[in-house]
Scaffold this motif. Sequence first.
Motif, PDB file in Angstrom:
ATOM      1  N   GLU A 136       0.661  -1.285   0.124  1.00  0.00           N
ATOM      2  CA  GLU A 136      -0.264   0.087   0.023  1.00  0.00           C
ATOM      3  C   GLU A 136       0.924   1.637   0.009  1.00  0.00           C
ATOM      4  O   GLU A 136       0.553   2.063  -0.446  1.00  0.00           O
ATOM      5  N   ARG A 149       0.328   4.194  -2.577  1.00  0.00           N
ATOM      6  CA  ARG A 149       0.170   5.135  -2.523  1.00  0.00           C
ATOM      7  C   ARG A 149       1.865   6.430  -2.758  1.00  0.00           C
ATOM      8  O   ARG A 149       0.667   7.642  -3.328  1.00  0.00           O
ATOM      9  N   LEU A 152       1.484   6.558  -6.768  1.00  0.00           N
ATOM     10  CA  LEU A 152       0.451   7.130  -7.609  1.00  0.00           C
ATOM     11  C   LEU A 152       0.093   8.646  -7.218  1.00  0.00           C
ATOM     12  O   LEU A 152      -0.363   9.472  -8.364  1.00  0.00           O
ATOM     13  N   GLY A 153       1.041   8.568  -5.767  1.00  0.00           N
ATOM     14  CA  GLY A 153       0.357  10.579  -5.577  1.00  0.00           C
ATOM     15  C   GLY A 153       1.190  11.260  -5.723  1.00  0.00           C
ATOM     16  O   GLY A 153       2.292  12.527  -5.780  1.00  0.00           O
ATOM     17  N   ARG A 195       3.847   8.677 -12.529  1.00  0.00           N
ATOM     18  CA  ARG A 195       2.945   7.768 -11.778  1.00  0.00           C
ATOM     19  C   ARG A 195       2.591   6.665 -12.984  1.00  0.00           C
ATOM     20  O   ARG A 195       2.121   5.656 -12.784  1.00  0.00           O
ATOM     21  N   GLU A 246      -6.427   2.567   2.410  1.00  0.00           N
ATOM     22  CA  GLU A 246      -7.493   3.659   1.832  1.00  0.00           C
ATOM     23  C   GLU A 246      -6.845   3.441   0.281  1.00  0.00           C
ATOM     24  O   GLU A 246      -6.848   4.429  -0.534  1.00  0.00           O
ATOM     25  N   VAL A 247      -5.625   2.853  -0.729  1.00  0.00           N
ATOM     26  CA  VAL A 247      -5.010   2.367  -1.155  1.00  0.00           C
ATOM     27  C   VAL A 247      -5.842   1.468  -2.021  1.00  0.00           C
ATOM     28  O   VAL A 247      -5.712   2.267  -3.741  1.00  0.00           O
ATOM     29  N   GLU A 295      -8.677   1.415  -3.929  1.00  0.00           N
ATOM     30  CA  GLU A 295      -9.079   2.236  -4.322  1.00  0.00           C
ATOM     31  C   GLU A 295      -8.616   2.871  -5.395  1.00  0.00           C
ATOM     32  O   GLU A 295      -8.715   2.902  -6.841  1.00  0.00           O
ATOM     33  N   GLU A 296      -7.057   3.752  -4.933  1.00  0.00           N
ATOM     34  CA  GLU A 296      -6.170   4.123  -6.295  1.00  0.00           C
ATOM     35  C   GLU A 296      -5.774   3.295  -7.281  1.00  0.00           C
ATOM     36  O   GLU A 296      -6.240   3.460  -8.823  1.00  0.00           O
ATOM     37  N   SER A 348      -6.754   3.318 -11.093  1.00  0.00           N
ATOM     38  CA  SER A 348      -5.768   3.024 -11.689  1.00  0.00           C
ATOM     39  C   SER A 348      -6.063   2.063 -12.616  1.00  0.00           C
ATOM     40  O   SER A 348      -5.680   1.965 -14.336  1.00  0.00           O
ATOM     41  N   TYR A 356     -16.884   4.534 -10.759  1.00  0.00           N
ATOM     42  CA  TYR A 356     -15.997   5.331 -11.427  1.00  0.00           C
ATOM     43  C   TYR A 356     -17.336   5.077 -12.564  1.00  0.00           C
ATOM     44  O   TYR A 356     -16.831   6.548 -14.145  1.00  0.00           O
TER      45      TYR A 356
END
Length: 937
Positions: free
Chosen positions: A283, A287, A290-291, A298, A329-330, A332-333, A337, A373
């Motif tokens: 994670e 995080r 992608l951040g 990215r 919380e990761v 979903e990202e 992606s 989405y």
Amino acid sequence: MAPRTKKPERRPSVSYLTDTLPSALPPIFEQAQNTTASHRKNIVQLFKVQKTCAEVTEETEKGIRLVGERAFNALFINMINRVLPVKKRVAVADRVVRFVASYVAYTTEQDTIEEEDGDSMSQRFVAKLVRHLLAGAEAKDKSVRFRVTLMLASLINGLGEIDDDQYVAIRQGLLDRARDKESAVRVQAALGLAKLQAGENVDDLEDGEESIAEVILDLLRHDPAAEVRRAALYNLPRSSATLPVILTRTRDIDPILRRTVFHGSFSSASMPDARVLTITQREEAVRNGLGDREPSVRKAAAGMIGGWFDQAECDLLEFLNRFDVVSGEVAEEALLSLFVTRPETLENIDFPDEWWVNLSPEKAFLARVFAEYCVSNKDESRLEDAMPVVTALAFRIQDQYNELVNVAGNEDDMQEKSFIVGELLRLALTSDYADETGRRKMFAMSREMIAMPDLPDALIPRCLDVLKKISTSERDLIRLIVDVVTELRMGDGDVEDPDSAGRSSSVGVSRPAPEEQHAAALIDLRCLNICIGLLERVNTPLQENSVFHGLLPDLIIPAVRNKDEPALRDQGIVCLGLCCMIDEKMAAQSFGLFIQQVASADDELKVKVVRIIFDLFMVHDIPAMLEDTIGAHRIAELVRHMVLQDAPAVQAAACEGVAKLMLAGIVDDTDVLQTVVMLYFSPDTADNQPLRQCLTYFLPVYCYSSSENQARMLSIFNDTLNHVSTFAEDFEGSPDLLPLAQMGLMMVDWLDPEKAVGNHVDIGMHLDLGIVLLKLLLTETVRDIRKAAAGYLSKLSLPEDGQADMWKTKAAFTLIQAVRDKRPMSEVAPRKALERFQATLLKQYRELEGYDEDAFRADGDEHEETSELWGFIDDIDEIPASPVKRGSRATSRARSSATPSGASDSDTPVRSRRVPQTVVEEDEEEDDDVDAMLDSD
């Protein structure tokens, strides 16, 4: 016929070494440096020369002397010596190094083919070459050290089996070069050590001796050069010991290195199974990747995620199992992606009826993210085809909630079931409620859930979101929630109102038992959480919702007054703050209470109260709100008091609030700005990362957003520089203390007019700063400050000729001459910096040609600013500059005139955390006064 006999081969004589050998090697090396295509041919030719030389021997009393080998080795090394001083990135020298490495590998290979054991020609040649190179590893010339290290690293793979002594010598030589001051040398040392690592046995190391792996890890973690860290990363094996260190490089300052971690180290090719990383590590990688601010990083992180999806055999549920979807919380990202980089996965998503039968957290999560989405991409047709109708979804939520109730008491199962219900409620927000039957069913189900006393707190906002979407207006939503709160508190008549019981105790009625009081407090706490969720979702003023007024005296105010239940009091204050957000009159009446809490509450509540205060400043008229408490003229003092709180979390929250106010132009006080700048530079806040991150963004954005803001920063420049210079004494030896020159350079950069935006940019801002710096050189006697100020002059972005204020250019030129006459610089570097600035002014501005000091002084009769400038200069005593310690600074009227308005040397430093008098008075007030404020609501 007699058989023919073979003539014996003639052994080469010593003359071969003197006549033929000197002319045999140079052509080979000359061809090798021109192109690599001829290397193989030249290697074979060179080996023949070496073998021929090896046949030249000399018998002595002590044995056979290998004169031929020695001559060849000496000439070969002589050829190499010509390459060693050549700088890096010279192609011809690089080809020679490659040729030497290839030749070492070839001659070692011939030993294997000819099955030569023991002390062979090739072994003696390699040993001589290695000894020579190691001797040059300590050379003073950085180019020699680079070429030597490069050659050692290049020929390691071709050495074959080497004896222990040679291995130890090469290892130590490369370890020494791994600490070389030249980054290019350290790069080659890292490459060479990586090749030696496979042959190292950790058990053979002495106590306290670093292994090669530890050295490479240290280079990866701490080397200041990005190319060295990259070299260490490329050659670091993936293991449980190295993966955590590699993961830290996802936050490296070098974007190429960050990209390499995702594209190389964590890719599916380098790491066949992502599960060698823990869930937390996975994670963190997602995080950070992608951040990242760099698009290339990215993209590499998205490629890494796609590789992990392939490892899961393109199964979305199996892919989600690699993350913690419940508490993380990761996930979903990562899933979003994947939807972008692998759009074909969307085509294969389907949610048949059996999907909803045995829901897992991953299933519910996937359905919710897919629906959101589709909504964000306006793909309603796909959403409608995949999702169940509203009525069916309501029944699914009801079933899952029933299962949640049945597992009450099992913490793990409750968390999992609560997560599933929450995801389904979020899914309900994407549904179309045109179907009246489905709308009524969802409304009734959500209304029933939020009225349950045992509903998990995490589901309260979810139910409120659904009810808000379904309700026809905010007024209906407020009326509904007030009814729910009333039901919860009254318990359908089964539980006695604790407030009424408390009031009746004075006339002889017994008070509730402690168990009943605790149960009532829990119900009130639940009701406050529901009210907080409601108030966060409505904007209608309370005056338009009279139904809510009953909750203020019955629930919220008693909770604020409660001294026995801290949690209840805290939530009551938060709820009151949210009420004040939509009611300006209530905000003015309650503001004194919030100020009192800043002084007396615990740190956790202080954070909430500070945020409430700054939010109220953002939405309401400040003078009207502060009129009855401290007065609007003291807002700057109140803001500074909140920023200077001792608790780091409170400081960070206050700095975020100040940043919002100042960016919005609501607060423009220079004292507040100086306090914030001092906090940013103070080593006291080095560990307060939220504060530092906030100010790192805010300060440059604030200054660049307008020239007016830059002018405020300019007005506090001198005083701030004087204050931060005291950090050297107050925090002596602190690793978090920045050099004075660096702190000042950051302020100079914030004042750069070329970085300012807007329609009215003051292009002469740095010229104004130049005048301020020159005045500082005239008034300041502390050597470090004068030295730093002189250095800033070369960093100024001056306006072009014709764009600058002519008076300012002459004023700057006059001040330079005054510094040279009255306060000359005693050190060479500052003196030359002043001279260069004067030369720049003369070169850039034509009005300074033939500058007449007397004529400029005469202008003072007509121009007040010229008269003030000369008055300032004339008041400076002619004292030679000398190093003065902090505390012995001379004071004069001229120095005080250079101090920005609103600031003085007597200002309390940041570290003293001076508390405004008003707040102290509030802190000393009795609780009865607070009760009076609440009663006035």
